[in-house]
Design a protein around this motif. Structure first.
Motif, PDB file in Angstrom:
ATOM      1  N   PRO A   1      11.922  53.141  31.756  1.00 42.55           N
ATOM      2  CA  PRO A   1      10.603  53.133  32.382  1.00 42.55           C
ATOM      3  C   PRO A   1      10.513  52.069  33.467  1.00 42.55           C
ATOM      4  O   PRO A   1      11.239  51.063  33.440  1.00 42.55           O
ATOM      5  CB  PRO A   1       9.667  52.810  31.215  1.00 42.55           C
ATOM      6  CG  PRO A   1      10.524  52.143  30.203  1.00 42.55           C
ATOM      7  CD  PRO A   1      11.892  52.696  30.370  1.00 42.55           C
ATOM      8  N   GLN A   2       9.613  52.314  34.425  1.00 43.67           N
ATOM      9  CA  GLN A   2       9.381  51.378  35.518  1.00 43.67           C
ATOM     10  C   GLN A   2       7.880  51.191  35.688  1.00 43.67           C
ATOM     11  O   GLN A   2       7.098  52.118  35.438  1.00 43.67           O
ATOM     12  CB  GLN A   2       9.956  51.922  36.829  1.00 43.67           C
ATOM     13  CG  GLN A   2      11.444  52.159  36.794  1.00 43.67           C
ATOM     14  CD  GLN A   2      11.938  52.896  38.030  1.00 43.67           C
ATOM     15  OE1 GLN A   2      11.169  53.358  38.861  1.00 43.67           O
ATOM     16  NE2 GLN A   2      13.244  53.028  38.140  1.00 43.67           N
TER      17      GLN A   2
ATOM     18  N   ASP B   1       4.955  53.978  36.436  1.00 41.51           N
ATOM     19  CA  ASP B   1       5.206  55.308  35.876  1.00 41.51           C
ATOM     20  C   ASP B   1       3.962  55.828  35.171  1.00 41.51           C
ATOM     21  O   ASP B   1       3.237  55.072  34.516  1.00 41.51           O
ATOM     22  CB  ASP B   1       6.344  55.263  34.847  1.00 41.51           C
ATOM     23  CG  ASP B   1       7.723  55.257  35.473  1.00 41.51           C
ATOM     24  OD1 ASP B   1       8.674  54.926  34.749  1.00 41.51           O
ATOM     25  OD2 ASP B   1       7.856  55.604  36.663  1.00 41.51           O
ATOM     26  N   SER B   2       3.733  57.118  35.267  1.00 42.00           N
ATOM     27  CA  SER B   2       2.677  57.780  34.508  1.00 42.00           C
ATOM     28  C   SER B   2       3.268  58.140  33.150  1.00 42.00           C
ATOM     29  O   SER B   2       4.299  58.792  33.066  1.00 42.00           O
ATOM     30  CB  SER B   2       2.204  59.028  35.251  1.00 42.00           C
ATOM     31  OG  SER B   2       1.194  59.664  34.512  1.00 42.00           O
ATOM     32  N   ILE B   3       2.614  57.701  32.086  1.00 37.75           N
ATOM     33  CA  ILE B   3       3.125  57.870  30.733  1.00 37.75           C
ATOM     34  C   ILE B   3       2.181  58.773  29.934  1.00 37.75           C
ATOM     35  O   ILE B   3       0.972  58.564  29.934  1.00 37.75           O
ATOM     36  CB  ILE B   3       3.240  56.510  29.998  1.00 37.75           C
ATOM     37  CG1 ILE B   3       4.046  55.494  30.816  1.00 37.75           C
ATOM     38  CG2 ILE B   3       3.802  56.673  28.601  1.00 37.75           C
ATOM     39  CD1 ILE B   3       5.515  55.767  30.904  1.00 37.75           C
TER      40      ILE B   3
ATOM     41  N   ILE C   1       7.855  59.839  29.970  1.00 35.43           N
ATOM     42  CA  ILE C   1       7.548  59.451  31.346  1.00 35.43           C
ATOM     43  C   ILE C   1       7.315  60.746  32.120  1.00 35.43           C
ATOM     44  O   ILE C   1       8.191  61.601  32.174  1.00 35.43           O
ATOM     45  CB  ILE C   1       8.700  58.653  31.979  1.00 35.43           C
ATOM     46  CG1 ILE C   1       9.031  57.435  31.125  1.00 35.43           C
ATOM     47  CG2 ILE C   1       8.350  58.250  33.397  1.00 35.43           C
ATOM     48  CD1 ILE C   1      10.318  56.723  31.505  1.00 35.43           C
ATOM     49  N   GLU C   2       6.134  60.885  32.671  1.00 31.10           N
ATOM     50  CA  GLU C   2       5.781  62.110  33.381  1.00 31.10           C
ATOM     51  C   GLU C   2       6.700  62.299  34.583  1.00 31.10           C
ATOM     52  O   GLU C   2       6.919  61.384  35.373  1.00 31.10           O
ATOM     53  CB  GLU C   2       4.317  62.045  33.825  1.00 31.10           C
ATOM     54  CG  GLU C   2       3.750  63.388  34.183  1.00 31.10           C
ATOM     55  CD  GLU C   2       2.234  63.321  34.336  1.00 31.10           C
ATOM     56  OE1 GLU C   2       1.685  62.241  34.637  1.00 31.10           O
ATOM     57  OE2 GLU C   2       1.611  64.370  34.141  1.00 31.10           O
TER      58      GLU C   2
ATOM     59  N   VAL D   1       9.966  62.818  34.503  1.00 25.73           N
ATOM     60  CA  VAL D   1      11.344  62.389  34.255  1.00 25.73           C
ATOM     61  C   VAL D   1      11.936  63.299  33.193  1.00 25.73           C
ATOM     62  O   VAL D   1      11.295  63.618  32.192  1.00 25.73           O
ATOM     63  CB  VAL D   1      11.400  60.909  33.795  1.00 25.73           C
ATOM     64  CG1 VAL D   1      12.804  60.511  33.399  1.00 25.73           C
ATOM     65  CG2 VAL D   1      10.877  60.011  34.897  1.00 25.73           C
TER      66      VAL D   1
ATOM     67  N   ILE E   1      -0.930  54.507  32.930  1.00 25.89           N
ATOM     68  CA  ILE E   1       0.040  53.960  33.875  1.00 25.89           C
ATOM     69  C   ILE E   1       0.703  52.735  33.244  1.00 25.89           C
ATOM     70  O   ILE E   1       0.031  51.879  32.676  1.00 25.89           O
ATOM     71  CB  ILE E   1      -0.646  53.542  35.203  1.00 25.89           C
ATOM     72  CG1 ILE E   1      -1.338  54.735  35.852  1.00 25.89           C
ATOM     73  CG2 ILE E   1       0.347  52.900  36.162  1.00 25.89           C
ATOM     74  CD1 ILE E   1      -0.407  55.833  36.308  1.00 25.89           C
TER      75      ILE E   1
ATOM     76  N   TRP F   1       6.201  45.712  32.243  1.00 24.65           N
ATOM     77  CA  TRP F   1       7.424  46.102  31.526  1.00 24.65           C
ATOM     78  C   TRP F   1       8.408  44.954  31.538  1.00 24.65           C
ATOM     79  O   TRP F   1       8.704  44.383  32.576  1.00 24.65           O
ATOM     80  CB  TRP F   1       8.064  47.340  32.158  1.00 24.65           C
ATOM     81  CG  TRP F   1       9.255  47.778  31.362  1.00 24.65           C
ATOM     82  CD1 TRP F   1      10.562  47.599  31.667  1.00 24.65           C
ATOM     83  CD2 TRP F   1       9.225  48.428  30.092  1.00 24.65           C
ATOM     84  NE1 TRP F   1      11.349  48.106  30.659  1.00 24.65           N
ATOM     85  CE2 TRP F   1      10.554  48.616  29.683  1.00 24.65           C
ATOM     86  CE3 TRP F   1       8.198  48.865  29.256  1.00 24.65           C
ATOM     87  CZ2 TRP F   1      10.875  49.226  28.480  1.00 24.65           C
ATOM     88  CZ3 TRP F   1       8.535  49.469  28.068  1.00 24.65           C
ATOM     89  CH2 TRP F   1       9.865  49.649  27.698  1.00 24.65           C
TER      90      TRP F   1
END
Length: 188
Positions: A42-43, A46-48, A67-68, A70, A5, A9
């Protein structure tokens, strides 16, 4: 690939940190250049999905990531090959433009890599980064919204108490708004 996660950022500097899903390791550094192919920036939260590499200084960084959930931007389509130079052209007429294009390409690539090089982080940079950033741009002061019953979240109440005049949401004056409705003291 590993999953984690995005917990911090910095949009201005283009980097952040991923907390691994297993939570056993240290946070993983990620730079915007490994996410350039994504449809949005990204934010936090976000799940990466990512792969890591250990740098010379022993720190871990993400080298491939997405990014999961997206969309990935499509690369430019390739044009079919065409013979742009008729056989009658001399070698010097063909070589000079190619060398010029090659020189411009090398210059542009050097400038691109200088511009997109990951920043050198200092401890002061990391200490200044909040653990979880919230986007205050989603809130704005509206006339008549002064009480907890007008708010929809603790974040909104906190924004209003810090930025909007005449709010009446901190009865005990401890800086925590809407303690009975939205913000419990245990969070602070």
């Amino acid at each position: 690939m590993e999953r984690g996660i995005l917990v911090r950022w910095n949009d201005e500097k283009g980097f952040g940190f991923i907390q691994p899903e297993d939570s056993k390791g240290k946070d993983v550094f990620i730079h915007i250049t490994v996410l350039k192919h994504m449809a949005r920036k990204p934010q936090v939260g976000d799940s990466i999905l990512y792969r890591t590499e250990i740098q010379n200084d022993g720190k871990v960084k993400a080298i491939k990531a997405s990014i999961e959930g997206v969309a990935v931007l499509a690369s430019t389509s390739k044009n079919p090959r065409r013979n742009a130079n008729p056989p009658s052209r001399s070698l010097s007429n063909t070589l000079l433009p190619l060398l010029l294009i090659l020189g411009i390409g090398i210059f542009g690539f050097k400038k691109y890599t200088e511009f997109n090089a990951p920043p050198v982080l200092t401890n002061a940079d990391i200490e200044q980064m909040p653990l979880y950033e919230t986007s205050q741009a989603q809130f704005r002061c509206e006339a008549g919204k002064t009480h907890c019953s007008h708010m929809s979240s603790c974040d909104e109440a906190t924004y209003y108490i810090n930025h909007c005049p005449n709010t009446q949401m901190d009865g005990d004056g401890d800086g925590i708004p809407c303690e009975r409705q939205w913000c419990s003291k245990s969070l602070f």
